[in-house]
Structures are given as structure tokens and as C-alpha cells.
Scaffold this motif. Structure first.
Motif, PDB file in Angstrom:
ATOM      1  N   LEU A  69      -0.309 -36.246  27.640  1.00  0.00           N
ATOM      2  CA  LEU A  69      -1.671 -36.198  27.121  1.00  0.00           C
ATOM      3  C   LEU A  69      -2.674 -35.893  28.222  1.00  0.00           C
ATOM      4  N   SER A  70      -3.489 -34.865  27.990  1.00  0.00           N
ATOM      5  CA  SER A  70      -4.534 -34.501  28.947  1.00  0.00           C
ATOM      6  C   SER A  70      -5.548 -35.633  29.066  1.00  0.00           C
ATOM      7  N   CYS A  71      -6.210 -35.694  30.219  1.00  0.00           N
ATOM      8  CA  CYS A  71      -7.133 -36.792  30.478  1.00  0.00           C
ATOM      9  C   CYS A  71      -8.542 -36.254  30.744  1.00  0.00           C
ATOM     10  N   LEU A  72      -8.974 -36.266  31.976  1.00  0.00           N
ATOM     11  CA  LEU A  72     -10.358 -35.906  32.305  1.00  0.00           C
ATOM     12  C   LEU A  72     -10.738 -34.479  31.909  1.00  0.00           C
ATOM     13  N   PRO A  73      -9.916 -33.456  32.165  1.00  0.00           N
ATOM     14  CA  PRO A  73     -10.377 -32.092  31.853  1.00  0.00           C
ATOM     15  C   PRO A  73     -10.736 -31.877  30.393  1.00  0.00           C
ATOM     16  N   SER A  74      -9.870 -32.303  29.483  1.00  0.00           N
ATOM     17  CA  SER A  74     -10.110 -31.999  28.073  1.00  0.00           C
ATOM     18  C   SER A  74     -11.023 -33.012  27.400  1.00  0.00           C
ATOM     19  N   PHE A  75     -10.787 -34.304  27.606  1.00  0.00           N
ATOM     20  CA  PHE A  75     -11.571 -35.318  26.907  1.00  0.00           C
ATOM     21  C   PHE A  75     -12.927 -35.574  27.564  1.00  0.00           C
ATOM     22  N   GLY A  76     -12.980 -35.505  28.892  1.00  0.00           N
ATOM     23  CA  GLY A  76     -14.223 -35.824  29.579  1.00  0.00           C
ATOM     24  C   GLY A  76     -15.049 -34.608  29.907  1.00  0.00           C
ATOM     25  N   ALA A  77     -14.488 -33.714  30.725  1.00  0.00           N
ATOM     26  CA  ALA A  77     -15.257 -32.563  31.184  1.00  0.00           C
ATOM     27  C   ALA A  77     -15.670 -31.671  30.023  1.00  0.00           C
ATOM     28  N   TRP A  78     -14.758 -31.447  29.054  1.00  0.00           N
ATOM     29  CA  TRP A  78     -15.065 -30.555  27.930  1.00  0.00           C
ATOM     30  C   TRP A  78     -15.409 -31.319  26.654  1.00  0.00           C
ATOM     31  N   GLY A  79     -14.587 -32.296  26.291  1.00  0.00           N
ATOM     32  CA  GLY A  79     -14.752 -32.946  24.994  1.00  0.00           C
ATOM     33  C   GLY A  79     -16.063 -33.687  24.849  1.00  0.00           C
ATOM     34  N   SER A  80     -16.453 -34.467  25.860  1.00  0.00           N
ATOM     35  CA  SER A  80     -17.706 -35.210  25.736  1.00  0.00           C
ATOM     36  C   SER A  80     -18.909 -34.273  25.808  1.00  0.00           C
ATOM     37  N   PHE A  81     -18.789 -33.207  26.575  1.00  0.00           N
ATOM     38  CA  PHE A  81     -19.837 -32.183  26.613  1.00  0.00           C
ATOM     39  C   PHE A  81     -20.002 -31.508  25.256  1.00  0.00           C
ATOM     40  N   MET A  82     -18.881 -31.183  24.593  1.00  0.00           N
ATOM     41  CA  MET A  82     -18.952 -30.508  23.299  1.00  0.00           C
ATOM     42  C   MET A  82     -19.460 -31.427  22.191  1.00  0.00           C
ATOM     43  N   LEU A  83     -19.300 -32.743  22.343  1.00  0.00           N
ATOM     44  CA  LEU A  83     -19.878 -33.666  21.368  1.00  0.00           C
ATOM     45  C   LEU A  83     -21.380 -33.457  21.296  1.00  0.00           C
ATOM     46  N   ALA A  84     -22.028 -33.311  22.460  1.00  0.00           N
ATOM     47  CA  ALA A  84     -23.467 -33.071  22.471  1.00  0.00           C
ATOM     48  C   ALA A  84     -23.804 -31.664  21.983  1.00  0.00           C
ATOM     49  N   MET A  85     -23.048 -30.671  22.435  1.00  0.00           N
ATOM     50  CA  MET A  85     -23.339 -29.288  22.043  1.00  0.00           C
ATOM     51  C   MET A  85     -23.252 -29.101  20.532  1.00  0.00           C
ATOM     52  N   ASN A  86     -22.288 -29.756  19.902  1.00  0.00           N
ATOM     53  CA  ASN A  86     -22.087 -29.555  18.468  1.00  0.00           C
ATOM     54  C   ASN A  86     -23.104 -30.292  17.604  1.00  0.00           C
ATOM     55  N   LEU A  87     -23.885 -31.184  18.219  1.00  0.00           N
ATOM     56  CA  LEU A  87     -24.958 -31.852  17.485  1.00  0.00           C
ATOM     57  C   LEU A  87     -26.297 -31.137  17.638  1.00  0.00           C
ATOM     58  N   MET A  88     -26.372 -30.193  18.543  1.00  0.00           N
ATOM     59  CA  MET A  88     -27.635 -29.500  18.800  1.00  0.00           C
ATOM     60  C   MET A  88     -28.084 -28.670  17.598  1.00  0.00           C
ATOM     61  N   PRO A  89     -29.392 -28.515  17.429  1.00  0.00           N
ATOM     62  CA  PRO A  89     -29.892 -27.623  16.383  1.00  0.00           C
ATOM     63  C   PRO A  89     -29.826 -26.181  16.852  1.00  0.00           C
ATOM     64  N   PRO A  90     -29.984 -25.222  15.936  1.00  0.00           N
ATOM     65  CA  PRO A  90     -30.241 -23.857  16.390  1.00  0.00           C
ATOM     66  C   PRO A  90     -31.485 -23.868  17.269  1.00  0.00           C
ATOM     67  N   THR A  91     -31.463 -23.143  18.357  1.00  0.00           N
ATOM     68  CA  THR A  91     -32.634 -23.128  19.238  1.00  0.00           C
ATOM     69  C   THR A  91     -33.479 -21.878  19.057  1.00  0.00           C
ATOM     70  N   LEU A  92     -33.115 -21.046  18.096  1.00  0.00           N
ATOM     71  CA  LEU A  92     -34.005 -19.971  17.645  1.00  0.00           C
ATOM     72  C   LEU A  92     -34.782 -20.528  16.454  1.00  0.00           C
ATOM     73  N   ILE A  93     -36.032 -20.867  16.661  1.00  0.00           N
ATOM     74  CA  ILE A  93     -36.837 -21.534  15.647  1.00  0.00           C
ATOM     75  C   ILE A  93     -37.562 -20.470  14.815  1.00  0.00           C
ATOM     76  N   ASP A  94     -37.079 -20.246  13.597  1.00  0.00           N
ATOM     77  CA  ASP A  94     -37.679 -19.222  12.741  1.00  0.00           C
ATOM     78  C   ASP A  94     -38.812 -19.834  11.918  1.00  0.00           C
ATOM     79  N   PRO A  95     -39.860 -19.070  11.626  1.00  0.00           N
ATOM     80  CA  PRO A  95     -41.006 -19.611  10.873  1.00  0.00           C
ATOM     81  C   PRO A  95     -40.641 -20.107   9.483  1.00  0.00           C
ATOM     82  N   ALA A  96     -39.625 -19.530   8.857  1.00  0.00           N
ATOM     83  CA  ALA A  96     -39.260 -19.919   7.492  1.00  0.00           C
ATOM     84  C   ALA A  96     -38.505 -21.249   7.446  1.00  0.00           C
ATOM     85  N   GLY A  97     -38.071 -21.745   8.589  1.00  0.00           N
ATOM     86  CA  GLY A  97     -37.409 -23.047   8.615  1.00  0.00           C
ATOM     87  C   GLY A  97     -35.923 -23.024   8.330  1.00  0.00           C
TER      88      GLY A  97
END
Length: 675
Positions: free
Chosen positions: A187-215
Motif C-alpha cells: 500500500l502506497s503511503c505519503l506520495p498517493s495519500f498525502g502529497a496527491w490525495g489530500s491535495f485533491m480533496l481540496a481541489m475537488n471541492l473548489m468552485p469553477p473559477t470562471l465566474i459567469d454573469p448568468a451564474g
């Protein structure tokens, strides 16, 4: 749907310096077009979801071939900023270049697939056919991308969309289980779960950052939050190479179109890219392997190479169908590390003149090409902290993390060392270790085999590593109980490499039960007995490549032009890598991450502070764990400040994850995932 076009020149000259002008002319020697940009084209999928894409193309009349990249990393912020230079480069040379967000991520709507799912390939294949049908496309489509973008290139090509002509997968894999998450069942440890996995938890919760007027952005984001599921959540539930993983793997023999495969010997996928190249079903394929970590070749701190002109030649041949003679050139270019430090070209990989030599483990910790006459053995007790000097195996393109001197880890292993080599010896290919052991204590054992180059001064440099959990010794699909005090044979595949061991240097094979923090240790510390001696004893099979006739296969490569800004949106990036040893508690910790700041393509700012820590004590391997903390601060035009915070704890048998989002100081989302 798209926002209005913007038109910019491909490479404006901003100084009267003759030297600068000449350099830029050389850089843009094949540039023919100014570049126009269309933001947020929406690509309809057959199930009603839409993929969001940005299009960079020639500012000219008529139709042109298209190239696409497909990522989960957000075209409007992180991956968009990273890919600004390459897509303008290709657009200036007559290609429509599309950067597309995965379903349910970035500015695309829908429910995301689980990580590495086959559905990503099907979505990409639909996008290929939509692109081919547009009036600005001449019906010919290519695909390229690094890391997850390389993986998605293989997945889409496997689906065989009719208008996909060629691909360039860079530092990816066809099977994430084998190459990264469970190497040899470990089982992978720091590279997959920490360096990438915890980073992607935040990335996947982000909104679109192109804010269109129509919402639209807000509706897409709310759908995302309602169905949020961390990428890493199911991984521990599938320790075997079962249907969960097999369904996402790619059979590269079914990819019949031309492919240009690019990888790195110090990448997280050093074995995958040569294997993909070998298995591809196309006769028109190329392989480029450098000494790089997980970063684009032109941005590497070691042996940087301007790969974009080579990609243009490849796409010109197989997407534009220009007769440029590419297929008549050597198909393989690779860098030989160690005492050589030079580029070679070959017609095939593995190199056709490769021979194999067995190096046998022997008494008095000797390593020799002749098997010892008498059987012997040596007991070894696992130390979970062994492995910290083997490098970061970093998946986040930090540009740091090369292996350090392996001497201290060698001393904490059972290490067998050869006599001095009588001549320079090139090792190119995939070694394989056959080690006979008996587990004398413990339920299981991770067997880690490392091949090192020992210099005359005693320093030890890592050449290649292999991992295999004893329970998976007969296959990764079905674990088997490990009998105590019975001799078992462990055939340990080792990752591909190219390395020149210099004259008077020695080879070393070290055997241990851990490679921390690359993999989690077993839950208890095993004691094993390593057997050697006799003609069928433990050994490592090493691919040796003799010098070519007349030494005529040295390759010349193009270096990046230092005057060109290849990361125009990045403000700063401070990487982290520390190895900590608490002498009071006996705890060993490895910390990685970074603080990154960049401007976003559509205005606003992106600030990410990411820290991942893996810790273990030699006396308590069960307590090994990864902690991750990520904060992404977004300054969004017309919206304000948004902060996405996530925390992660991943142990041997469970995890606890938390995500929180605040908008202008008010918490608007919070969720926990535990098991």
C-alpha cells in the motif's frame, strides 16, 4: 457557449536586444499564426453532462487540426496556468488546442467519475468526436498530457474514437494499482495519500473559477458539493488487483494509433512508460526517457529538454500527415545516468543487443556473477523507517526529491556488495530479483529490493527498486496466507532504468522489509530469513547493454531557450521536503508539500498552502499514518475571497477527512468522511 474572443501574438518581442530577438526568433522558427482564445466552450455529452473547454487556435480563416488535453486540475486556474505556454506554442504552429475539465470538476458539470475510472476515457472519446465535427477543425485530432493527462490520453485512445489520430502521453500509467497505489501489493503511503490525495480533496471541492454573469458557475458548484466524494476514499477497500482496479486499467495493445511516449527514470512511473511503449499496438511509436522527476522535461532542474518541437514534429507527421521523415529515425531516445550522463538513440526498447547477467547473493554479504557453492542464510528484522533516503516519489511536480546517499538505509538492510567492476557497465531495462525467504515472525512481509551503485568513496546511489508483499507472491489478484518458517520464492519486479556503473564502482543489492514513506509498513514488524548460495539461490537479473559499434548512437537534444517565460502566470512556489527523526520518541517523519501563488487566467489569484506528513516509529508500525493539511485561497472577481480548507488522516486501516469552505469569512460548506 463561450465568452468573446481575445487575440494575442504568439511571442511578442519586448526588447531591442539583438541577442534576445535572435533567441526568440529561433524559439518561434516554425510559428506562423497569431493566437486567438475562446473561453468556456461547452461540449455536450450523450448523458446530458457538459465538459468545459478553452480553445487556443490560429487567428486565421479555415479549419485546422486539433489537439486536446483532459485533466481534473481546472483549466481556469491550476492546470490552465501550467499549460499556458504549450497551448500557445501549438496554436501558433497551426493547431486548435483545447484544455478540457473532467466531468464534475473545474467548470464542467455532472457527477465526477471515481479516480482513474474507464468513464473518463469514454467522456474524452465523445469530446474527440465533437471537436472533429466543429467547423474550425479539419477532422483530425491529437491528444497529449502529463501525469493524469497522460493517463487520460491512454484511456481515450483505448476507446478508439474514429477521429483520434495520435497521442503523446507524458509520465502516466496504464494501471495505477500496479505502478503506484499498490506496487507489488504494498500500500502506497505519503506520495498517493498525502502529497496527491489530500491535495485533491481540496481541489475537488473548489468552485469553477470562471465566474459567469448568468451564474452557471454557482449551480455547477452546488451540484459538486452535494455529491462530493474524495478520490482516495475507496482505495484501502481494494488491496488486491481486483475488478475495481482492473476495470480502470488500459490494454495498450488495443491502441493502434501512433504514440509518442515520454517518461522519466526518477518519475513516479519509471516502469510504466517503457512498458506502455512496448505494449502499444501501433507500429508508429516513439519513446523518450530522461533522468527527470515528475515534471515536464523543459522545466526539469536536471537535464532540461525542449520537448515541444519534438511533439510538433510528431503531430505534424501523424495528425497533419506531413511527410517529414519521422518514421525513418531511431524510435527510442534515452538518457544514461551515473558515470555516463549522456543521451543515446536506439531503434528498439528494450535495446536489441541487451544481455542479462545474474548477480547472486552470497556468504559474507558478497554479490557475484558466480553462484556460491554452499547454501547460507541471514536473519533480518524489519525496521519500518528504512527508505527515507530513497527520494520523495513526488507526484506534484515540486522539482525536488531525488534519492540521497543510500548508505544509511543499506546499513539498516541486508546488503550484498560486488567486487569492483572491471569496465563501465550500462544497465538499461527492468531488473528482476528472485529472493528466497522464510517469514519467521509476523503475518506478512513487504520485501523491498534495491539495486545501488557504490562509488570508490563509499557513497551509494539508487539505481532501481522493487516491492512485493509476501501474500501476493503468486499473483496480485488473490492474496495467500504466508506460512511461517517455510522457504518461499519472491520474484520481485524492479522499475526500469538506464544507468552506467563506472569502472571501479561496485554493485549493491539490499534487501529489507520497508521503503518508508513510499509504502506503508506491514502492521507488525516481521522477522525474515534471507537465503542465498547454490545455483538456484537468491539473485538479481540485470539487463546489460554493451557499447554500440563505433559508439555511434549518441543523441543530440535541444535545450530550452532560457529567455522564454514558460510559466507566465506563476508568482512563486516554495517546495517542502524534510526528514525528521525524534530521538526521544523514536518517530521518523517525512514532510512534503508546497506554498504556491499564481494569477488566474481570467483574473483573480490562487494561493495554495499544502503540507503532507507521514510518520512511523520502528516499534509501532501499526501506527504509521499520513496527515495532510491544505488551504486554497481564491480571490474571485465579483465574488470575493473563498477559502477551501481540508484536513486528512490516513492510517493502515482507515481514514478521516474534513472539508470546509468559507466565503468572505462565512462558512458555507463543511463535511466529514470517516471509515
Amino acid at each position: 457557449m463561450h465568452v468573446p474572443q481575445e487575440t494575442l501574438t504568439a511571442s511578442p518581442v519586448k526588447t531591442a536586444s539583438c541577442r534576445t530577438i535572435l533567441r526568440r526568433r529561433r524559439q518561434m522558427e516554425n510559428a506562423k499564426y497569431e493566437v486567438k482564445v475562446e473561453r468556456n466552450l461547452l461540449i455536450p455529452l450523450s448523458d446530458g453532462a457538459t465538459l468545459a473547454a478553452d480553445l487556443y487556435g490560429p487567428n486565421a480563416e479555415g479549419s485546422f487540426p486539433a489537439l486536446l488535453s483532459f485533466y481534473p486540475y481546472h483549466k481556469d486556474d491550476l492546470i490552465g496556468a501550467s499549460n499556458e505556454y504549450p497551448r500557445r506554442y501549438f496554436a501558433a504552429r497551426g493547431y486548435n488546442v483545447l484544455l478540457i475539465d473532467f466531468r464534475g470538476l473545474g467548470s464542467s458539470d455532472g457527477i465526477p467519475h471515481r479516480a482513474m475510472d474507464r468513464g473518463e476515457g469514454r467522456d474524452g472519446a465523445e469530446a474527440v468526436e465533437w471537436i472533429a465535427a466543429q467547423p474550425w477543425c479539419d477532422g483530425n485530432v491529437g491528444m497529449f498530457g502529463m501525469s493524469y493527462g497522460g493517463i487520460s490520453s491512454l484511456k481515450v485512445a483505448y476507446e478508439q474514437p474514429p477521429h483520434l489520430r495520435a497521442i503523446v502521453p507524458i509520465m502516466g500509467t496504464d494501471d495505477i494499482y500496479i505502478d503506484y497505489l499498490y506496487s507489488g501489493g504494498c500500500l502506497s503511503c505519503l506520495p498517493s495519500f498525502g502529497a496527491w490525495g489530500s491535495f485533491m480533496l481540496a481541489m475537488n471541492l473548489m468552485p469553477p473559477t470562471l465566474i459567469d454573469p448568468a451564474g452557471r458557475w454557482y449551480k455547477v458548484w452546488q451540484q459538486r458539493l452535494e455529491h462530493a466524494m474524495p478520490y482516495i476514499y475507496p482505495w484501502q477497500d481494494h488491496p488486491s488487483h481486483d475488478e475495481f482496479w482492473q476495470s480502470g486499467a488500459v490494454d495498450c495493445s488495443q491502441i493502434k494509433i501512433p504514440a509518442f511516449v515520454i517518461g522519466g527514470w526518477r518519475d513516479i512511473f519509471p516502469e510504466a512508460m517503457p512498458r506502455v511503449y512496448e505494449q502499444l499496438g501501433s507500429a508508429n511509436k516513439k519513446l523518450l526517457m530522461g533522468p527527470w522527476m515528475h515534471t515536464l522535461p523543459d522545466l526539469s532542474p536536471r537535464e532540461p529538454l525542449d520537448y515541444l518541437p519534438e511533439m510538433v514534429r510528431f503531430f505534424d507527421r501523424w495528425v497533419k500527415n506531413e511527410q517529414n521523415g519521422l518514421e525513418n529515425e531511431p524510435a527510442v531516445t534515452y538518457f544514461v545516468q551515473g558515470s555516463a550522463n549522456r543521451w543515446r538513440s536506439e531503434r528498439k526498447w528494450p535495446v536489441s543487443r541487451t544481455t542479462f547477467s545474474n548477480f547472486y547473493l552470497g556468504a559474507k554479504r558478497a554479490l557475484a556473477t558466480d553462484p556460491a557453492g554452499e547454501d547460507g542464510s541471514e536473519q533480518y528484522e524489519a525496521r519500518p523507517s528504512v527508505g527515507t533516503l530513497a527520494g520523495l516519489w513526488d507526484p506534484t511536480a515540486l522539482g525536488i526529491g531525488l534519492p540521497l546517499d543510500q548508505g544509511p538505509d543499506d546499513l539498516a538492510s541486508v546488503a550484498f556488495t560486488s567486487a569492483a567492476m572491471q569496465a563501465d557497465t550500462e544497465i538499461s531495462g527492468s531488473p528482476e530479483a528472485t529472493i528466497k525467504i522464510a517469514v519467521e515472525r509476523g503475518d506478512d512481509a513487504n520485501l523491498v529490493v534495491k539495486l545501488c551503485d557504490v562509488a570508490p568513496d563509499g557513497s551509494s546511489s539508487l539505481i532501481s527498486t522493487g516491492w512485493l508483499k509476501a501474500a501476493y507472491r503468486n499473483g496480485l489478484e488473490n492474496p495467500e496466507a504466508v506460512p511461517l518458517e517455510q522457504v518461499i520464492e519472491m520474484r520481485v519486479p524492479m522499475v526500469a532504468t538506464s544507468y552506467m556503473v563506472g569502472r571501479r564502482h561496485r554493485l549493491r543489492v539490499s534487501v529489507s522489509c520497508s521503503d518508508f514513506p513510499r509504502i506503508f509498513p506491514t502492521r507488525t514488524n516481521p522477522a525474515i530469513r534471507v537465503y542465498f548460495g547454490g545455483r538456484r539461490g537468491s539473485h538479481v537479473r540485470i539487463p546489460i547493454v554493451p557499447p554500440p559499434k563505433n559508439n555511434g548512437n549518441y543523441a543530440e537534444v535541444r535545450r530550452p531557450d532560457p529567455s522564454v517565460q514558460r510559466s507566465p502566470f506563476f508568482v512563486s512556489m516554495t517546495p517542502r521536503w524534510t526528514i525528521e527523526r525524534d530521538l526521544a520518541s523514536g518517530r521518523t517523519s517525512v514532510v512534503t508539500g508546497s506554498h504556491q501563488q499564481s494569477n488566474m487566467i481570467n483574473g483573480g489569484a490562487f494561493d495554495m498552502n499544502h503540507v503532507a506528513r507521514a510518520s512511523v516509529t520502528d516499534s509501532n508500525p501499526q501506527g504509521a499514518a499520513v496527515h495532510g493539511d491544505t488551504q486554497i485561497t481564491l480571490e474571485l472577481p465579483s465574488v470575493g475571497q473563498m477559502i477551501v480548507k481540508t484536513t486528512s488522516w490516513i492510517g493502515q486501516d482507515g481514514l478521516s477527512l474534513t472539508g470546509q469552505i468559507s466565503l468572505n469569512g462565512t462558512v458555507v460548506f463543511e463535511k466529514h468522511w470517516r471509515k
